[in-house]
Design an enzyme around this catalytic site. Structure first.
Site, short mmCIF file in Angstrom:
data_model
loop_
_atom_site.label_atom_id
_atom_site.label_comp_id
_atom_site.label_asym_id
_atom_site.label_seq_id
_atom_site.Cartn_x
_atom_site.Cartn_y
_atom_site.Cartn_z
N LYS A 22 0.87 -1.20 0.09
CA LYS A 22 -0.01 -0.06 -0.08
C LYS A 22 0.77 1.25 -0.05
CE LYS A 22 -2.31 2.91 3.44
NZ LYS A 22 -2.58 2.94 4.73
N ASP A 117 -5.42 8.71 9.10
CA ASP A 117 -5.91 8.06 10.50
C ASP A 117 -5.41 9.43 11.33
OD1 ASP A 117 -5.60 5.50 9.59
OD2 ASP A 117 -3.76 5.09 9.76
N MET A 334 6.71 7.57 17.38
CA MET A 334 6.52 8.59 16.34
C MET A 334 5.41 9.02 16.70
SD MET A 334 7.70 6.96 12.81
CE MET A 334 7.08 8.43 11.89
#
Length: 428
Positions: A22, A117, A334
């Site tokens: 992806k 997201d 992160m």
């Protein structure tokens, strides 16, 4: 819209083929704008995110034709507009990947703030700084607007090792005048795929796979026929699923060198696999025991830029660790909100201490119980699917749109492995 209903406690067994990556497909789709000649992309996964990217191409004026189950022919000879529709941009964070190729090809890009997201703050500053170094002017009053009379090569130092910022900089630099150096560049397999595709189109890029990319700009790129590599995030997810359910799996179409960082991390949980050519097999009877550090210290699974362990798999490792004997620290550096999904695992019976937004201590093994869950993002959503397949009893997972953005034919693949999962339509 639908949700998943899952009956857990059943080991998975069988063989599946790896989907296309992806995270490589998205920039490669955007990069087709850099040529006036047709480009054929193969092994594109059939997921929501790639569908949105192809719709954006069409909205910009490109011709998009499906020529195979996973293959597309894209002709961007005519670009009607440089304005990306807000309705599409807000669906996917990767819409920002059109900034570089649009400003390189047309001198302008108008991009409403991208979606995607919700896993904490996700900076776009690095994209802006890189494109500014190449000569783009940027306005953030309203939609992000990028303009340039021409792009000129530059010696760029990225302030963070951002995958998508590296990709945007590369796509802009290949048509810029002169020489560009991108320092502190990301080097993930999907970044390498993009660079290799651009080289096949006539770009001059050296240093592919390292953190320093050298690019000599060319006046134009030609078409190509390029195949996307396998999705090592999907592969890692199914490895975790097989081990956690005490099952076995064979995955075909694997690229062995992509699996090396994953082998180290899974090895800390006593999980092993074999690879023969492009076939990866997780056998029955995994050790499933935490391998402590020297002196019996608690080991750490933490993410870092490639070739470190990928951050997208920390959610998967968290749920797998609940089925492993011993204690491990999961350290996700992160995104400050990515680990917040563990409260759902705790409600299912997991022994997890969330130390702060980035660190969770997991002790296992423990028995999980079915529950009603909501997927917050792609990877945490897949982690919840794995938890439900481990758990005793029945679980329901809603907002599965988030999961299906990143996993191709998930329900069919899981059923082929013996999982008891069904899609249930939601009432309006």
């Amino acid at each position: 819209m639908h949700k998943y209903r899952i009956e857990g406690g059943i080991p998975i067994r069988g063989t599946i083929a790896a989907s296309g990556n992806k995270n490589a497909a998205l920039p490669c789709i955007a990069a087709t704008l850099l040529s006036e000649e047709p480009v054929i992309l193969r092994n594109i996964p059939k997921i929501e995110d790639t569908g949105v990217m192809l719709l954006i191409l069409q909205a910009l004026g490109a011709s998009v034709e499906k020529i195979g189950e996973h293959d597309w022919k894209i002709d961007a000879a005519l670009i009607r507009t440089s304005d990306i529709p807000a309705t599409l941009s807000k669906k996917i964070r990767a819409s920002i990947l059109f900034a570089g190729p649009l400003v390189a090809r047309t001198g302008k890009a108008i991009l409403p703030p991208p979606g995607g997201d919700v896993i904490g703050r996700r900076r776009v500053d690095t994209h802006f700084l890189a494109l500014q170094e190449l000569g783009a002017r940027i306005s953030v009053d309203g939609p992000f607007t990028f303009t340039a009379n021409k792009l000129v090569g530059a010696d760029i130092f990225l302030d963070e090792t951002s995958v998508t910022a590296t990709e945007n900089a590369v796509m802009a630099a290949v048509l810029a005048e002169g020489h560009t150096i991108i320092n502190n560049a990301a080097s993930e397999p999907h970044v390498q795929d993009l660079c290799n595709m651009l080289v096949a189109m006539g770009a001059k890029i050296s240093g592919i796979g390292s953190n320093i990319l050298n690019i000599d700009g060319v006046k134009k790129l030609h078409g190509t026929d390029f195949a996307i590599g396998p999705d090592f995030m999907e592969i890692g997810s199914y490895i975790g699923l097989a081990a956690a359910t005490k099952g076995s799996i064979t995955i075909t179409g694997v690229k062995p060198k992509d699996m090396r960082p994953l082998r180290v991390a899974f090895g800390k949980l006593g999980i092993r696999w074999t690879i023969e050519e492009d076939r990866l097999t997780v056998d029955l009877g995994q050790e499933m025991k935490v391998n402590t550090d020297l002196g019996g210290m608690i080991p750490k699974i933490d993410d870092s830029p490639w070739p470190g362990f990928p951050p997208d798999l920390t959610s998967i490792m968290t749920v797998v660790a609940t089925q492993v004997e011993g204690t491990v620290l999961i350290f996700e550096k992160m995104f400050e909100s990515r680990m917040f999904f563990v409260d759902k695992l705790i409600s299912m019976g997991a022994r997890i201490t969330l130390c702060d937004p980035h660190r969770a201590v997991v002790s296992g093994p423990c028995t999980l119980h079915g529950d009603k869950l909501v997927s917050p993002d792609v990877r945490a959503g897949m982690a919840m699917v794995i938890a439900a397949l481990i758990a005793q009893g029945e679980s329901e997972i809603s907002n599965v749109y988030q999961v299906e953005r990143g996993y191709e034919n998930l329900v069919d693949k899981l059923r082929s492995l013996g999982a008891r999962i069904e899609q249930v339509e939601l009432d309006e």
